[in-house]
Scaffold this motif. Structure first.
Motif, PDB file in Angstrom:
ATOM      1  N   SER A   1       1.997 -18.230 -56.536  1.00 41.78           N
ATOM      2  CA  SER A   1       1.679 -19.651 -56.904  1.00 41.78           C
ATOM      3  C   SER A   1      -0.004 -19.939 -56.681  1.00 41.78           C
ATOM      4  O   SER A   1      -0.272 -18.827 -56.124  1.00 41.78           O
ATOM      5  N   ASN A   2       0.086 -21.561 -56.312  1.00 39.93           N
ATOM      6  CA  ASN A   2      -1.587 -21.427 -56.160  1.00 39.93           C
ATOM      7  C   ASN A   2      -1.557 -21.977 -54.570  1.00 39.93           C
ATOM      8  O   ASN A   2      -2.604 -21.570 -54.187  1.00 39.93           O
ATOM      9  N   ARG A   3      -0.627 -21.677 -54.236  1.00 39.22           N
ATOM     10  CA  ARG A   3      -0.312 -22.556 -52.215  1.00 39.22           C
ATOM     11  C   ARG A   3      -0.080 -20.957 -51.924  1.00 39.22           C
ATOM     12  O   ARG A   3      -1.511 -20.618 -51.366  1.00 39.22           O
ATOM     13  N   GLU A   4      -0.043 -19.727 -52.188  1.00 38.26           N
ATOM     14  CA  GLU A   4       0.169 -18.499 -52.238  1.00 38.26           C
ATOM     15  C   GLU A   4      -1.078 -17.751 -52.398  1.00 38.26           C
ATOM     16  O   GLU A   4      -2.080 -16.542 -51.112  1.00 38.26           O
TER      17      GLU A   4
ATOM     18  N   ARG B   1       8.914 -16.676 -50.490  1.00 36.73           N
ATOM     19  CA  ARG B   1      10.141 -16.383 -51.718  1.00 36.73           C
ATOM     20  C   ARG B   1      10.002 -14.306 -52.163  1.00 36.73           C
ATOM     21  O   ARG B   1      10.881 -14.463 -52.842  1.00 36.73           O
TER      22      ARG B   1
END
Length: 51
Positions: free
Chosen positions: A2-5, A48
């Motif tokens: 993800s973008n946050r990751e 996740r």
């Protein structure tokens, strides 16, 4: 990933390369929680990834 990751990984990379000298500054730059960054640096994995 993800973008946050991605942002978390960039912050970790910058800390390890010496671009930032403090976790707080790296977290602020990438707008992620400092506690998350500290946990990842201590060895925890993404939530996740655990599921």
């Amino acid at each position: 990933m993800s973008n946050r990751e991605d942002l978390i990984q960039l912050a970790i990379t910058d800390l390890k390369s010496g671009a930032f000298t403090s976790q707080r500054k790296a977290a602020a730059k990438y707008k992620i929680p400092r506690s998350t960054l500290a946990s990842r640096l201590a060895g925890s994995s993404a939530a996740r990834a655990g599921h």
